[in-house]
Design a protein around this motif. Structure first.
Motif, PDB file in Angstrom:
ATOM      1  N   HIS A 230       0.863  -1.181   0.000  1.00 44.78           N
ATOM      2  CA  HIS A 230       0.000   0.000   0.000  1.00 44.78           C
ATOM      3  C   HIS A 230       0.903   1.235   0.000  1.00 44.78           C
ATOM      4  CE1 HIS A 230      -3.523   2.306   0.528  1.00 44.78           C
ATOM      5  NE2 HIS A 230      -3.711   2.205   1.839  1.00 44.78           N
ATOM      6  N   GLU A 231       1.038   1.919  -1.138  1.00 45.67           N
ATOM      7  CA  GLU A 231       1.924   3.083  -1.244  1.00 45.67           C
ATOM      8  C   GLU A 231       1.190   4.412  -1.072  1.00 45.67           C
ATOM      9  OE1 GLU A 231       5.451   2.311  -4.257  1.00 45.67           O
ATOM     10  OE2 GLU A 231       3.537   1.947  -5.263  1.00 45.67           O
ATOM     11  N   LEU A 232      -0.048   4.474  -1.512  1.00 40.30           N
ATOM     12  CA  LEU A 232      -0.786   5.728  -1.546  1.00 40.30           C
ATOM     13  C   LEU A 232      -1.815   5.775  -0.419  1.00 40.30           C
ATOM     14  CD1 LEU A 232      -1.530   5.948  -5.392  1.00 40.30           C
ATOM     15  CD2 LEU A 232       0.576   6.577  -4.160  1.00 40.30           C
ATOM     16  N   ALA A 233      -1.888   6.905   0.257  1.00 38.53           N
ATOM     17  CA  ALA A 233      -2.836   7.063   1.357  1.00 38.53           C
ATOM     18  C   ALA A 233      -4.276   6.997   0.843  1.00 38.53           C
ATOM     19  CB  ALA A 233      -2.592   8.384   2.074  1.00 38.53           C
ATOM     20  N   ASP A 234      -5.161   6.569   1.731  1.00 37.37           N
ATOM     21  CA  ASP A 234      -6.562   6.403   1.339  1.00 37.37           C
ATOM     22  C   ASP A 234      -7.184   7.701   0.853  1.00 37.37           C
ATOM     23  OD1 ASP A 234      -6.217   3.810   2.122  1.00 37.37           O
ATOM     24  OD2 ASP A 234      -7.413   3.961   3.966  1.00 37.37           O
ATOM     25  N   GLN A 249      -7.172  -8.836  -9.759  1.00 39.92           N
ATOM     26  CA  GLN A 249      -5.806  -8.702  -9.261  1.00 39.92           C
ATOM     27  C   GLN A 249      -5.634  -7.474  -8.387  1.00 39.92           C
ATOM     28  OE1 GLN A 249      -3.030 -11.046 -12.563  1.00 39.92           O
ATOM     29  NE2 GLN A 249      -2.467  -9.019 -11.866  1.00 39.92           N
ATOM     30  N   CYS A 250      -6.199  -6.359  -8.812  1.00 43.09           N
ATOM     31  CA  CYS A 250      -5.992  -5.121  -8.063  1.00 43.09           C
ATOM     32  C   CYS A 250      -6.643  -5.162  -6.688  1.00 43.09           C
ATOM     33  CB  CYS A 250      -6.508  -3.925  -8.859  1.00 43.09           C
ATOM     34  SG  CYS A 250      -5.459  -3.488 -10.275  1.00 43.09           S
ATOM     35  N   THR A 251      -7.833  -5.724  -6.603  1.00 37.37           N
ATOM     36  CA  THR A 251      -8.502  -5.765  -5.302  1.00 37.37           C
ATOM     37  C   THR A 251      -7.895  -6.818  -4.388  1.00 37.37           C
ATOM     38  OG1 THR A 251     -10.208  -7.220  -6.234  1.00 37.37           O
ATOM     39  CG2 THR A 251     -10.681  -4.854  -6.161  1.00 37.37           C
ATOM     40  N   HIS A 252      -7.135  -7.746  -4.966  1.00 38.28           N
ATOM     41  CA  HIS A 252      -6.469  -8.761  -4.148  1.00 38.28           C
ATOM     42  C   HIS A 252      -5.056  -8.346  -3.773  1.00 38.28           C
ATOM     43  CE1 HIS A 252      -3.869 -12.360  -3.652  1.00 38.28           C
ATOM     44  NE2 HIS A 252      -4.866 -12.771  -2.892  1.00 38.28           N
ATOM     45  N   ASN A 257      -5.797  -2.749  -2.741  1.00 38.09           N
ATOM     46  CA  ASN A 257      -6.233  -3.952  -2.028  1.00 38.09           C
ATOM     47  C   ASN A 257      -6.526  -3.711  -0.547  1.00 38.09           C
ATOM     48  OD1 ASN A 257      -4.111  -5.659  -0.166  1.00 38.09           O
ATOM     49  ND2 ASN A 257      -2.981  -4.395  -1.626  1.00 38.09           N
ATOM     50  N   VAL A 258      -5.725  -2.900   0.112  1.00 35.42           N
ATOM     51  CA  VAL A 258      -5.942  -2.690   1.549  1.00 35.42           C
ATOM     52  C   VAL A 258      -7.217  -1.892   1.812  1.00 35.42           C
ATOM     53  CG1 VAL A 258      -5.010  -1.688   3.650  1.00 35.42           C
ATOM     54  CG2 VAL A 258      -3.496  -2.969   2.123  1.00 35.42           C
ATOM     55  N   GLY A 263     -13.138  -1.926   3.192  1.00 35.17           N
ATOM     56  CA  GLY A 263     -14.393  -1.256   2.870  1.00 35.17           C
ATOM     57  C   GLY A 263     -14.276   0.253   2.794  1.00 35.17           C
ATOM     58  N   VAL A 264     -13.069   0.766   2.912  1.00 36.23           N
ATOM     59  CA  VAL A 264     -12.865   2.215   2.800  1.00 36.23           C
ATOM     60  C   VAL A 264     -13.073   2.669   1.361  1.00 36.23           C
ATOM     61  CG1 VAL A 264     -11.157   4.062   3.042  1.00 36.23           C
ATOM     62  CG2 VAL A 264     -11.282   2.241   4.758  1.00 36.23           C
ATOM     63  N   LEU A 265     -12.638   1.836   0.430  1.00 35.17           N
ATOM     64  CA  LEU A 265     -12.780   2.112  -0.984  1.00 35.17           C
ATOM     65  C   LEU A 265     -13.625   1.001  -1.598  1.00 35.17           C
ATOM     66  CD1 LEU A 265     -10.051   3.362  -3.376  1.00 35.17           C
ATOM     67  CD2 LEU A 265     -11.246   1.244  -3.972  1.00 35.17           C
ATOM     68  N   THR A 266     -14.602   1.369  -2.428  1.00 30.64           N
ATOM     69  CA  THR A 266     -15.516   0.394  -3.023  1.00 30.64           C
ATOM     70  C   THR A 266     -15.433   0.479  -4.547  1.00 30.64           C
ATOM     71  OG1 THR A 266     -17.429   1.871  -3.189  1.00 30.64           O
ATOM     72  CG2 THR A 266     -17.055   0.771  -1.060  1.00 30.64           C
ATOM     73  N   ASP A 267     -16.210  -0.368  -5.196  1.00 25.40           N
ATOM     74  CA  ASP A 267     -16.248  -0.334  -6.662  1.00 25.40           C
ATOM     75  C   ASP A 267     -16.703   1.024  -7.180  1.00 25.40           C
ATOM     76  OD1 ASP A 267     -15.359  -2.935  -6.892  1.00 25.40           O
ATOM     77  OD2 ASP A 267     -17.363  -3.796  -7.081  1.00 25.40           O
ATOM     78  N   ASP A 268     -17.515   1.716  -6.418  1.00 27.04           N
ATOM     79  CA  ASP A 268     -17.972   3.047  -6.838  1.00 27.04           C
ATOM     80  C   ASP A 268     -16.825   4.053  -6.904  1.00 27.04           C
ATOM     81  OD1 ASP A 268     -20.587   2.169  -7.037  1.00 27.04           O
ATOM     82  OD2 ASP A 268     -21.129   2.815  -5.004  1.00 27.04           O
ATOM     83  N   ASP A 269     -15.736   3.765  -6.200  1.00 30.28           N
ATOM     84  CA  ASP A 269     -14.586   4.672  -6.185  1.00 30.28           C
ATOM     85  C   ASP A 269     -13.563   4.337  -7.266  1.00 30.28           C
ATOM     86  OD1 ASP A 269     -15.425   6.109  -3.782  1.00 30.28           O
ATOM     87  OD2 ASP A 269     -15.007   4.219  -2.741  1.00 30.28           O
TER      88      ASP A 269
END
Length: 331
Positions: A230-234, A249-252, A257-258, A263-269
């Motif tokens: 995880h390189e970039l802040a939420d 792959q990206c969500t895993h 992935n984090v 649940g901080v970031l969803t498909d809508d994001d």
């Protein structure tokens, strides 16, 4: 009929970045159109050696050409210190889709660097401002080199700002490119306020926040290739137009992935996949776009596309070592 062996020098010479960028872009398009097969990456975990193996097969048909292959690759972090070997080693088997004949065995480590840089270049071409002349790089390891070389193929990069805790790495980077670009060491924020930023680190705690990037910076998030990285802040991801290479792959194991798992970031994001930009189903940057992020995990279709470039160019130049691995007289 012979199989062509292409070592690291051959792969470096004949997997020319301008050709690889075009091939990777076509691969993204083929995948989006459903003209590719790419089974999930499989892992063999070896905790006793602090490493793993990964197998990455793929087939794609761009409409102009089709290609197939398999990359057998590893990640062994102790290799450099304990064995004098790279952390990542790869071997690419490039095959004829019609007959399954092994056309080439290619150094996959070099191909991986080339196709990773090429993917960032494709994303940069669609998502960065048209007149981007500055590139920031966080992490001055081996991947950083092809990031600069590939991105400078699609944008007129003049200024390069490099951030890394290892001053020796920065100096080697400056020594390599100082004659061709205005290269200097800088902080993460200085790198992040360039027109384009590539992050190529293995961190698991974010090191780039929203305040560290410019209002219209395009970010290539390259470093996350395993669960937990995880390189970039939420807050940066949530404020950006996020484009991914592959949802599974990206969500895993990608940059998202984090926060996705939490649940901080969803498909809508998530704005969409890079293939959707390539085929024109989604726009890239428009007048209202601010920060953009490309989450690159690296796909097997990219490896196959790069392998085809290396093989075809080497064959035209009569390069490499041809050997009879298969007894073609056998029935």
């Amino acid at each position: 009929m012979n199989t062509l062996l292409l070592d690291s020098d051959d792969a470096d010479e004949h997997a020319r970045l301008d050709d690889v960028i075009g091939a990777v872009e076509r691969a993204f398009g083929a995948y989006e159109r459903g003209n590719a097969q790419m089974p999930a990456k499989s892992y063999i975990d070896l905790p006793q050696y602090n490493g793993d193996f990964r197998s990455m097969p793929a087939y794609l048909d761009t409409g102009e050409w089709d290609a197939a292959g398999l990359k057998w690759v590893n990640v062994h972090p102790d290799n450099p210190e304990d064995h004098g070997l790279p952390t990542v080693l790869g071997t690419m088997i490039y095959s004829d889709p019609e007959t399954a004949f092994p056309l080439a065995i290619i150094d996959g480590t070099t191909l991986t660097m080339k196709r990773t840089g090429a993917a960032a270049a494709v994303a940069t071409d669609y998502l960065a401002v048209d007149d981007a002349t500055s590139l920031g790089i966080v992490g001055a390891g081996v991947q950083s080199y092809t990031q600069l070389e590939a991105i400078s193929e699609v944008r007129p990069i003049e200024e390069v700002v490099v951030a890394d805790k290892d001053e020796g790495r920065i100096q080697r980077f400056v020594d390599t490119y100082g004659d061709a670009f205005d290269v200097r060491a800088g902080s993460i924020a200085e790198a992040g306020h360039c027109d384009v930023l590539s992050t190529v680190t293995p961190v698991e705690e974010p090191i780039v926040g929203r305040e560290d990037v410019g209002e219209y910076t395009h970010v290539n998030a390259i470093g996350a290739d395993a669960e937990g990285k995880h390189e970039l802040a939420d807050d940066l991801l949530l404020d950006a137009r996020v484009v991914i290479d592959d949802h599974e792959q990206c969500t895993h194991s990608g940059e998202v992935n984090v926060p996705y798992g939490e649940g901080v970031l969803t498909d809508d994001d998530i704005y969409g996949e890079i293939g959707q930009l390539v085929v024109g189903d989604l726009s890239g940057r428009d007048a209202e776009t601010g920060v953009t992020v490309f989450d690159s995990t690296g796909l097997a279709i990219q490896d196959v596309a790069a392998a085809r470039v290396a093989y075809e160019n080497a064959r035209e130049s009569d390069a490499g070592y041809a050997f009879g691995m298969i007894d073609t007289d056998a029935r």
